[in-house]
Design a protein around this motif. Structure first.
Motif, short mmCIF file in Angstrom:
data_model
loop_
_atom_site.label_atom_id
_atom_site.label_comp_id
_atom_site.label_asym_id
_atom_site.label_seq_id
_atom_site.Cartn_x
_atom_site.Cartn_y
_atom_site.Cartn_z
N LYS A 8 0.84 -1.20 0.00
CA LYS A 8 0.00 0.00 0.00
C LYS A 8 0.87 1.25 0.00
O LYS A 8 0.57 2.22 -0.69
CB LYS A 8 -0.91 0.02 1.24
N GLY A 9 1.95 1.23 0.77
CA GLY A 9 2.81 2.40 0.90
C GLY A 9 3.55 2.77 -0.36
O GLY A 9 3.84 3.95 -0.59
N ALA A 32 -0.87 5.69 -3.18
CA ALA A 32 -0.57 6.02 -1.78
C ALA A 32 -0.60 7.53 -1.60
O ALA A 32 0.01 8.27 -2.37
CB ALA A 32 0.78 5.46 -1.38
N SER A 69 0.18 8.97 1.45
CA SER A 69 0.93 9.32 2.65
C SER A 69 2.12 10.23 2.36
O SER A 69 2.59 10.93 3.25
CB SER A 69 1.44 8.06 3.34
N THR A 107 -8.70 5.54 8.77
CA THR A 107 -9.21 6.91 8.77
C THR A 107 -9.80 7.33 10.11
O THR A 107 -10.07 8.50 10.33
CB THR A 107 -10.28 7.10 7.68
N ALA A 114 5.38 3.69 8.53
CA ALA A 114 4.98 3.18 7.22
C ALA A 114 5.42 1.73 7.01
O ALA A 114 4.84 1.01 6.19
CB ALA A 114 5.55 4.05 6.11
N THR A 146 -9.17 0.84 12.60
CA THR A 146 -7.75 0.55 12.76
C THR A 146 -7.56 -0.54 13.80
O THR A 146 -8.37 -0.67 14.72
CB THR A 146 -7.01 1.84 13.21
N TYR A 205 5.02 9.03 1.61
CA TYR A 205 6.21 8.30 2.07
C TYR A 205 6.70 7.26 1.06
O TYR A 205 7.52 6.43 1.40
CB TYR A 205 5.93 7.60 3.41
N ASN A 206 6.25 7.32 -0.17
CA ASN A 206 6.69 6.35 -1.18
C ASN A 206 8.21 6.26 -1.24
O ASN A 206 8.77 5.18 -1.42
CB ASN A 206 6.19 6.73 -2.57
N GLN A 234 0.28 -4.46 8.83
CA GLN A 234 -1.15 -4.19 8.86
C GLN A 234 -1.90 -5.52 8.78
O GLN A 234 -1.43 -6.46 8.15
CB GLN A 234 -1.57 -3.30 7.69
N ASN A 241 -8.97 11.03 11.21
CA ASN A 241 -7.79 11.57 10.53
C ASN A 241 -7.72 13.09 10.56
O ASN A 241 -6.73 13.67 10.15
CB ASN A 241 -7.69 11.04 9.11
#
Length: 174
Positions: A6-7, A12, A14, A86, A68, A91, A16-17, A72, A104
């Protein structure tokens, strides 16, 4: 693997790729040129993850503390779909505390003792309250008033506190 795929996905959000960049095929996946399934990670049994790097990276293990890279729950990711992560109710938590009263966009939330934590009897705290304070000076004032137990200060606020017994300099862990 779910979190990492996902990251690194081009979808994505976030930002943070880039932290996945040295993992095999990560850059091509982020650019939409390869499938996320081609990421250089593979689960071997229940407790082992094998990671293929493009180049040697001495700090790779240090980076595993970046959220990250945290695992999960694949079942929950599928169950909640786009809602996953979210809000607290979408979560999963497996640590000492679980987060409640968070979305979020929240600037305040609570972490309560996790009744499912394996060593819950050793945990003395019942609850932690968090508050986002964006201004360093405001954070310091709230700390001085006793409204915060901890505050991050920077800039001129931090410069003015250099001799204060409550100031701690935190350096990155290596």
């Amino acid at each position: 693997m779910t979190a990492w795929r996902k990251g690194v996905s081009p979808k994505a959000m976030s930002g943070y790729n880039y932290i996945f960049s040295n993992i095999k095929n990560a850059d091509q996946i982020s650019q939409g040129k390869k499938a996320v399934s081609s990421l250089g990670v593979k689960a071997v049994g229940k407790y082992k993850l094998v990671v293929q790097l493009e180049n040697p990276e001495p700090t790779f293990i240090d980076n595993m503390v970046i959220p990250a890279f945290y695992p999960q729950n694949t079942r929950l990711v599928k169950k909640y779909g786009a809602k996953y992560g979210t809000a607290a109710k979408y979560t999963a938590f497996d640590g000492v505390f679980k987060v409640t009263k968070w979305t979020n966009t929240s600037e305040k939330w609570t972490a309560v003792k996790n009744p499912y934590y394996y060593a819950k009897s050793a945990v003395k705290l019942q609850k932690l309250n968090y508050q986002v304070v964006k201004d360093s000076n405001t954070a310091h004032q709230l700390f001085q008033q006793g409204s915060l137990d901890d505050a991050v200060v920077s800039g001129t606020t931090a410069q003015g506190l250099q001799n204060n017994k409550n100031l701690y300099h935190l350096l990155p862990v290596r």
